[in-house]
Write a protein that holds these residues in place. Structure first.
Motif, mmCIF file in Angstrom:
data_model
loop_
_atom_site.group_PDB
_atom_site.id
_atom_site.type_symbol
_atom_site.label_atom_id
_atom_site.label_comp_id
_atom_site.label_asym_id
_atom_site.label_seq_id
_atom_site.Cartn_x
_atom_site.Cartn_y
_atom_site.Cartn_z
ATOM 1 N N VAL A 69 81.051 -23.713 3.093
ATOM 2 C CA VAL A 69 82.328 -23.537 2.949
ATOM 3 C C VAL A 69 82.941 -23.255 1.528
ATOM 4 N N THR A 70 83.416 -21.846 1.367
ATOM 5 C CA THR A 70 83.479 -21.353 0.197
ATOM 6 C C THR A 70 84.908 -21.699 -0.336
ATOM 7 N N GLU A 71 85.849 -21.772 0.790
ATOM 8 C CA GLU A 71 87.554 -22.253 0.486
ATOM 9 C C GLU A 71 87.804 -22.791 1.764
ATOM 10 N N CYS A 72 88.633 -23.718 1.475
ATOM 11 C CA CYS A 72 89.352 -24.728 2.425
ATOM 12 C C CYS A 72 90.490 -25.047 2.310
ATOM 13 N N GLU A 73 91.784 -24.866 3.153
ATOM 14 C CA GLU A 73 93.182 -25.386 2.672
ATOM 15 C C GLU A 73 93.238 -26.236 3.968
ATOM 16 N N PRO A 74 93.049 -27.545 3.800
ATOM 17 C CA PRO A 74 93.349 -28.512 5.305
ATOM 18 C C PRO A 74 94.216 -28.184 6.086
ATOM 19 N N GLY A 75 94.156 -28.000 7.359
ATOM 20 C CA GLY A 75 95.165 -27.752 8.339
ATOM 21 C C GLY A 75 95.304 -26.100 8.389
ATOM 22 N N GLN A 76 94.984 -25.273 7.325
ATOM 23 C CA GLN A 76 95.502 -24.069 7.305
ATOM 24 C C GLN A 76 94.255 -23.060 7.581
ATOM 25 N N TYR A 77 93.381 -23.266 6.872
ATOM 26 C CA TYR A 77 92.097 -22.152 6.945
ATOM 27 C C TYR A 77 90.837 -22.757 6.403
ATOM 28 N N ALA A 78 89.723 -22.149 6.824
ATOM 29 C CA ALA A 78 88.381 -22.448 6.161
ATOM 30 C C ALA A 78 87.543 -21.047 6.039
ATOM 31 N N LYS A 79 87.096 -20.765 5.156
ATOM 32 C CA LYS A 79 86.064 -19.837 4.865
ATOM 33 C C LYS A 79 84.699 -20.088 4.151
ATOM 34 N N ALA A 127 79.374 -20.752 15.745
ATOM 35 C CA ALA A 127 79.603 -21.025 14.252
ATOM 36 C C ALA A 127 81.050 -20.917 13.679
ATOM 37 N N MET A 128 81.854 -19.785 14.755
ATOM 38 C CA MET A 128 83.310 -19.449 14.502
ATOM 39 C C MET A 128 84.041 -20.880 14.640
ATOM 40 N N ALA A 129 83.690 -21.494 15.606
ATOM 41 C CA ALA A 129 84.556 -22.758 16.181
ATOM 42 C C ALA A 129 84.043 -23.966 15.058
ATOM 43 N N GLN A 130 82.955 -23.912 14.563
ATOM 44 C CA GLN A 130 82.618 -24.980 13.483
ATOM 45 C C GLN A 130 83.483 -24.632 12.281
ATOM 46 N N MET A 131 83.609 -23.442 11.908
ATOM 47 C CA MET A 131 84.264 -23.277 10.807
ATOM 48 C C MET A 131 85.814 -23.624 10.928
ATOM 49 N N LEU A 132 86.539 -23.344 12.000
ATOM 50 C CA LEU A 132 87.678 -23.879 12.527
ATOM 51 C C LEU A 132 87.953 -25.233 12.207
ATOM 52 N N THR A 133 86.745 -25.960 12.739
ATOM 53 C CA THR A 133 86.745 -27.368 12.772
ATOM 54 C C THR A 133 86.696 -28.016 11.403
ATOM 55 N N ILE A 134 85.974 -27.217 10.502
ATOM 56 C CA ILE A 134 86.485 -27.730 9.246
ATOM 57 C C ILE A 134 87.702 -27.598 8.724
ATOM 58 N N ALA A 135 88.387 -26.706 9.094
ATOM 59 C CA ALA A 135 89.821 -26.370 8.719
ATOM 60 C C ALA A 135 90.743 -27.717 9.075
ATOM 61 N N ILE A 136 90.484 -28.236 10.152
ATOM 62 C CA ILE A 136 91.191 -29.607 10.754
ATOM 63 C C ILE A 136 90.650 -30.742 10.133
ATOM 64 N N THR A 137 89.282 -30.940 10.399
ATOM 65 C CA THR A 137 88.498 -32.165 9.921
ATOM 66 C C THR A 137 88.974 -32.716 8.677
ATOM 67 N N THR A 138 89.330 -31.444 7.754
ATOM 68 C CA THR A 138 89.666 -31.882 6.269
ATOM 69 C C THR A 138 91.059 -32.383 6.273
ATOM 70 N N LEU A 139 91.624 -32.603 6.964
ATOM 71 C CA LEU A 139 93.136 -33.180 7.249
ATOM 72 C C LEU A 139 92.927 -34.706 6.830
ATOM 73 N N GLU A 140 93.781 -35.399 6.453
ATOM 74 C CA GLU A 140 93.833 -36.607 6.082
ATOM 75 C C GLU A 140 93.435 -37.446 7.402
ATOM 76 N N ASN A 141 92.392 -38.252 7.490
ATOM 77 C CA ASN A 141 92.076 -39.432 8.436
ATOM 78 C C ASN A 141 91.243 -38.763 9.717
ATOM 79 N N LEU A 142 90.725 -37.611 9.401
ATOM 80 C CA LEU A 142 90.115 -36.650 10.394
ATOM 81 C C LEU A 142 88.497 -36.581 10.092
ATOM 82 N N LYS A 143 88.278 -37.058 9.040
ATOM 83 C CA LYS A 143 86.861 -36.699 8.500
ATOM 84 C C LYS A 143 85.715 -37.231 9.253
ATOM 85 N N GLY A 144 85.181 -36.280 9.785
ATOM 86 C CA GLY A 144 83.950 -36.779 10.734
ATOM 87 C C GLY A 144 84.164 -36.967 12.248
#
Length: 154
Positions: free
Chosen positions: A26-36, A66-83
């Motif tokens: 994951v090269t770039e991630c803004e929680p709740g917004q995007y992940a690349k 693979a694409m769904a997993q990257m979207l998953t990163i964009a939301i599981t990086t939000l507070e209290n959603l890790k893992g």
């Protein structure tokens, strides 16, 4: 400041593991917004020898994953959603180019909305700057989503 994760750090936010962890970085991630990030594809991928022998390429269902997993990163990086466990709910995919051994699949996932455990997103997969696949999708976090379902629907 955007976040980034190597192959091991991203596993804190993505519950899949080999052979179904389909992103490497994951090269770039803004929680709740995007992940690349990206997936490096080599001849050693378990699916290339069987899909297809004379013209190996990444199966469409794994491109979706693979694409769904990257979207998953964009939301599981939000507070209290890790893992948190995330499930696919609805996928509309378009495949433009074959993805072959030696390619790097660059993935750009955007969160369109996230409410009550449902995340709507749009994801683009590209190889060498050329659009290879795209996904309009809804994924969900059952632990949140189920709190809002009518009692008879559980």
């Amino acid at each position: 400041m955007p976040l980034s994760f190597d192959a091991y750090e991203l596993q804190q936010y993505q519950p899949n593991r080999y052979p179904f962890l389909l992103i490497d970085m994951v090269t770039e991630c803004e929680p709740g917004q995007y992940a690349k990030g990206y997936k490096n594809l080599t001849n050693n991928e378990w699916y290339f020898p069987i899909h297809f022998e004379r013209s190996p390429n990444m199966p469409g269902c794994l491109q979706i994953e693979a694409m769904a997993q990257m979207l998953t990163i964009a939301i599981t990086t939000l507070e209290n959603l890790k893992g948190e466990i995330v499930h696919g709910y609805k996928h509309m995919a378009t495949f433009h180019e074959e993805i072959k051994p030696g390619h790097r699949l660059d993935i750009d996932a955007r969160v369109l909305s996230f409410k009550r455990g449902l995340c709507k997103g749009y994801v683009r997969g590209s190889v060498c700057g050329k659009l290879a696949c795209e996904l309009e999708t809804t994924i969900l976090i059952p632990s949140i989503f189920n709190q809002f379902r009518p009692s008879g629907a559980r």
